[in-house]
Design an enzyme around this catalytic site. Sequence first.
Site, PDB file in Angstrom:
ATOM      1  N   SER A   1       0.837   5.029  -0.734  1.00  0.00           N
ATOM      2  CA  SER A   1       0.996   5.474  -2.113  1.00  0.00           C
ATOM      3  C   SER A   1       1.006   4.266  -3.055  1.00  0.00           C
ATOM      4  O   SER A   1      -0.008   3.595  -3.195  1.00  0.00           O
ATOM      5  CB  SER A   1       2.260   6.326  -2.246  1.00  0.00           C
ATOM      6  N   SER A   2       2.122   3.956  -3.694  1.00  0.00           N
ATOM      7  CA  SER A   2       2.168   2.783  -4.568  1.00  0.00           C
ATOM      8  C   SER A   2       1.786   1.520  -3.808  1.00  0.00           C
ATOM      9  O   SER A   2       1.121   0.629  -4.350  1.00  0.00           O
ATOM     10  CB  SER A   2       3.573   2.623  -5.163  1.00  0.00           C
TER      11      SER A   2
END
EC number: 3.1.1.73
Length: 358
Positions: free
Chosen positions: A136-137
Amino acid sequence: MAIPLVLLLAWLLPTVFAASLTQVSNFGDNPGSLQMYIYVPNNLASKPAIIVAMHPCGGSATQYYGMYDYHTPADQYGYILIYPSATRDLNCFDADTAASLTHNGGSDSLSIVNMVKYTISKYGADSSKVYMTGSSSGAIMTNVLAGTYPDVFAAGAAFSGMPFACLSGAGGADPAMSNQTCSRGQINHTPQEWAAYVHNAYPGYTGQYPRLQVWHGTADNVISYTDFNQEISQWTTVMGLSFTSNQTNTPLSGYTKMIYGDGSRFQAFSASGVGHFVPTDVSVVLDWFGITGGGGGNGGGSGSTTTTTSATTTSTGPTGGCTAAHWDQCGGNGYTGCTSCASPYTCQKVNDYYSQCL
């Protein structure tokens, strides 16, 4: 009954001297105000490789360390693990400011590079074997580092990320922010435009970009599957690669491995029915990095069945009179754009969700 001293010491030594995740307070310039954690195995290789592992929004270095077991193989193969920990913006890494998206511009990307430089200097690590991965991030940051510091990283594996600079100017990188244009897949550029973002991040750079694996779930409702397709078009354009073939049920049932070029520089994995975010397959990542394999990343998993299919033409007829340019998307489930390709190109199916003018 008293325990003999020799037996007591034998029992205590493995506990006292076992390698563990340790915070490093002073690793150099830290414009992103990140925290650095490091895992250095007792069985450290001569000129060890480095893997930078980056957590998702809301996570931390210690959380990601416990989520995926890279440290047990580190004990065997002798590589070092760096776990950056974000401290702002819901613990999301900065993928939206000009500073982080520019070579030597500052912010989180430079902080992470300084962690790498510190580790190379302190432990004699091999500067040609620095790798990165994240979810994700952390996957978004993998793309950021590939674009801003291609001279630092040899390869990366991004799980449920988005193209380099997709969040540029968004005002934040957390999923709850008001500007969700990128995460919803509403930012569309041509492959050449996406590639230009990468090239402009490090003006004058003429070397190779890191080998990349990108993974995404078709049911991701946090970061749109469209971003995965844009991610593919961006990096294959930067690397000058064309789609070659699909391998179904690789490394797991329902996963499709997409080969570009000879598969040694870029691979994409589409996970059917998987949401946000795709679980990391540590063994495949280590093979891709060349730590357990040759660095080509065969992507096979135990018990998986593999069939290979070449690109097939899905459409050459016009829709609404519009024409898609070379490399543009031209089909796929839910796609509503142009399905006719500019001559001499044809619309070729990459997977059920993405067809491209090739």
